[in-house]
Design an enzyme around this catalytic site. Structure first.
Site, PDB file in Angstrom:
ATOM      1  N   GLY A   1       0.737  -1.301   0.132  1.00 25.73           N
ATOM      2  CA  GLY A   1      -0.038  -0.015   0.094  1.00 25.73           C
ATOM      3  C   GLY A   1       0.791   1.294   0.051  1.00 25.73           C
ATOM      4  O   GLY A   1       0.322   2.254   0.614  1.00 25.73           O
ATOM      5  N   SER A   2       1.906   1.241  -0.318  1.00 25.11           N
ATOM      6  CA  SER A   2       2.786   2.371  -0.472  1.00 25.11           C
ATOM      7  C   SER A   2       2.111   3.451  -1.529  1.00 25.11           C
ATOM      8  O   SER A   2       2.459   4.710  -1.299  1.00 25.11           O
ATOM      9  CB  SER A   2       4.253   2.279  -1.067  1.00 25.11           C
ATOM     10  OG  SER A   2       4.568   1.849  -2.043  1.00 25.11           O
ATOM     11  N   ASN A   3       1.579   3.122  -2.502  1.00 23.13           N
ATOM     12  CA  ASN A   3       0.816   4.033  -3.529  1.00 23.13           C
ATOM     13  C   ASN A   3      -0.278   4.568  -2.687  1.00 23.13           C
ATOM     14  O   ASN A   3      -0.648   5.736  -2.796  1.00 23.13           O
ATOM     15  CB  ASN A   3       0.347   3.420  -4.554  1.00 23.13           C
ATOM     16  CG  ASN A   3       1.556   3.212  -5.744  1.00 23.13           C
ATOM     17  OD1 ASN A   3       1.668   4.056  -6.315  1.00 23.13           O
ATOM     18  ND2 ASN A   3       1.968   2.105  -6.124  1.00 23.13           N
TER      19      ASN A   3
ATOM     20  N   MET B   1      -5.328  -7.324  -6.582  1.00 23.84           N
ATOM     21  CA  MET B   1      -4.733  -8.445  -7.243  1.00 23.84           C
ATOM     22  C   MET B   1      -6.022  -9.081  -7.983  1.00 23.84           C
ATOM     23  O   MET B   1      -5.840  -9.947  -8.583  1.00 23.84           O
ATOM     24  CB  MET B   1      -4.277  -9.267  -6.267  1.00 23.84           C
ATOM     25  CG  MET B   1      -2.897  -8.989  -5.800  1.00 23.84           C
ATOM     26  SD  MET B   1      -1.753  -8.521  -7.133  1.00 23.84           S
ATOM     27  CE  MET B   1      -0.524  -7.724  -6.457  1.00 23.84           C
TER      28      MET B   1
ATOM     29  N   LEU C   1      -9.609  -9.340 -10.005  1.00 21.93           N
ATOM     30  CA  LEU C   1     -10.440  -8.760 -11.176  1.00 21.93           C
ATOM     31  C   LEU C   1     -11.883  -8.192 -10.368  1.00 21.93           C
ATOM     32  O   LEU C   1     -12.426  -8.767  -9.870  1.00 21.93           O
ATOM     33  CB  LEU C   1     -10.726  -9.697 -12.224  1.00 21.93           C
ATOM     34  CG  LEU C   1     -11.082  -9.396 -13.401  1.00 21.93           C
ATOM     35  CD1 LEU C   1     -10.193  -8.524 -14.370  1.00 21.93           C
ATOM     36  CD2 LEU C   1     -11.610 -10.698 -14.317  1.00 21.93           C
TER      37      LEU C   1
ATOM     38  N   ASN D   1      -6.912   2.516 -12.408  1.00 21.28           N
ATOM     39  CA  ASN D   1      -5.651   1.447 -12.016  1.00 21.28           C
ATOM     40  C   ASN D   1      -4.457   1.954 -12.376  1.00 21.28           C
ATOM     41  O   ASN D   1      -4.329   2.940 -13.358  1.00 21.28           O
ATOM     42  CB  ASN D   1      -6.198  -0.054 -12.411  1.00 21.28           C
ATOM     43  CG  ASN D   1      -4.951  -0.912 -12.135  1.00 21.28           C
ATOM     44  OD1 ASN D   1      -4.749  -1.169 -10.955  1.00 21.28           O
ATOM     45  ND2 ASN D   1      -4.519  -1.805 -12.881  1.00 21.28           N
TER      46      ASN D   1
ATOM     47  N   HIS E   1      -0.647   0.410 -13.505  1.00 18.84           N
ATOM     48  CA  HIS E   1       0.104  -0.852 -13.891  1.00 18.84           C
ATOM     49  C   HIS E   1       1.481  -0.518 -13.943  1.00 18.84           C
ATOM     50  O   HIS E   1       1.979   0.476 -14.540  1.00 18.84           O
ATOM     51  CB  HIS E   1      -0.433  -1.498 -15.323  1.00 18.84           C
ATOM     52  CG  HIS E   1       0.137  -2.744 -15.429  1.00 18.84           C
ATOM     53  ND1 HIS E   1      -0.231  -3.893 -15.150  1.00 18.84           N
ATOM     54  CD2 HIS E   1       1.070  -2.951 -16.389  1.00 18.84           C
ATOM     55  CE1 HIS E   1       0.248  -4.870 -15.384  1.00 18.84           C
ATOM     56  NE2 HIS E   1       1.177  -4.515 -16.142  1.00 18.84           N
TER      57      HIS E   1
HETATM   58  C1  GRF Z   1       2.750  -1.089  -7.739  1.00 19.20           C
HETATM   59  O1  GRF Z   1       3.930  -1.227  -8.518  1.00 19.20           O
HETATM   60  C2  GRF Z   1       1.398  -1.024  -8.756  1.00 19.20           C
HETATM   61  O2  GRF Z   1       1.548  -0.421  -9.724  1.00 19.20           O
HETATM   62  C3  GRF Z   1       0.812  -2.615  -8.848  1.00 19.20           C
HETATM   63  O3  GRF Z   1       1.194  -3.134  -7.591  1.00 19.20           O
HETATM   64  C4  GRF Z   1       2.382  -2.384  -6.788  1.00 19.20           C
HETATM   65  C5  GRF Z   1       1.661  -1.820  -5.666  1.00 19.20           C
HETATM   66  O4  GRF Z   1       2.703  -1.473  -4.820  1.00 19.20           O
HETATM   67  N1  GRF Z   1      -0.350  -2.529  -9.468  1.00 19.20           N
HETATM   68  P1  GRF Z   1       2.412  -0.762  -3.343  1.00 19.20           P
HETATM   69  O5  GRF Z   1       1.183  -1.872  -2.621  1.00 19.20           O
HETATM   70  O6  GRF Z   1       1.436   0.502  -3.552  1.00 19.20           O
HETATM   71  O7  GRF Z   1       3.517  -0.434  -2.368  1.00 19.20           O
END
Ligand code: GRF
Length: 189
Positions: A13-15, A86, A88, A103, A105
């Site tokens: 969840g760093s994003n 992860m 769908l 999303n 990618h």
């Molecule tokens: C990211 O690289 C995102 O693009 C992909 O999964 C990864 C998730 O990383 N779909 P995080 O959990 O946000 O650290």
């Protein structure tokens, strides 16, 4: 009207954290819910840090009973953000939220996308292919993996000696730099 985001994430969840940070003081856009299919996902800790409520669900609640959809509707969610999620999206959710699911990618679609292409698998495939660049793709979500309309791409170089972890780190930098801003632009449209 204020926009209300739910973020779906399966792992670290760093994003999601960067997105919560970005919208923390925002006048019109708020992250109101974190949803995960993984009870051990570190994203749940990050949600606590930002005082954002979270819910964990199983496949049945997501795909069969409609419980997850009911949570979204109950919380008056206007936009759904996938950040390392992860599974769908079921068509029941996609149909209620047309063009309202986004999303990211970790590669330059249409290359290195589709089923099984997630996390480190993507960066390993990029390395094995000998590609000289990779990057990120931010796209709308439909009922197929990685096939919705592309909204934004950014790239970085892949050096011959880069390990897949080094490629992942470069891609993560691009994600943090662009995803929150692109979400803001998309919501503002
Ligand atoms: C990211 O690289 C995102 O693009 C992909 O999964 C990864 C998730 O990383 N779909 P995080 O959990 O946000 O650290």
């Amino acid at each position: 009207m204020r926009s209300r985001i739910a973020i779906f994430a399966s792992g670290s969840g760093s994003n999601a954290e960067q997105i919560m940070l970005h919208f923390k003081q925002h006048a019109q856009i708020e992250v109101v819910l974190i949803l995960s299919n993984n009870v051990n996902a570190f994203v749940l800790e990050r949600a606590k840090k930002f005082n954002v409520p979270s819910q964990v669900f199983n496949r049945q609640q997501f795909k069969e009973t409609g419980e997850v959809l009911n949570w979204l509707l109950g919380e008056k969610i206007t936009h759904i953000v996938l950040a390392g999620f992860m599974w769908l999206m079921p068509s029941s959710i996609v149909q209620i939220y047309p063009n309202k699911i986004i999303n990211i990618h970790p590669a330059l679609l249409p290359k290195f996308g589709g089923k099984g292409m997630f996390g480190h698998h993507v960066h390993e495939a990029v390395k094995a292919s000998g590609e000289k660049e990779t990057g990120i793709t931010i796209h709308l979500v439909n009922e197929k993996y990685d096939e919705g309309k592309i909204l934004f791409q950014a790239s970085c170089t892949v050096e011959k000696n880069d390990s897949s972890d080094q490629i992942a780190a470069k891609v993560h930098e691009l994600e943090y730099k662009y995803y929150p801003d692109q979400i803001e632009k998309w919501i503002g449209k």
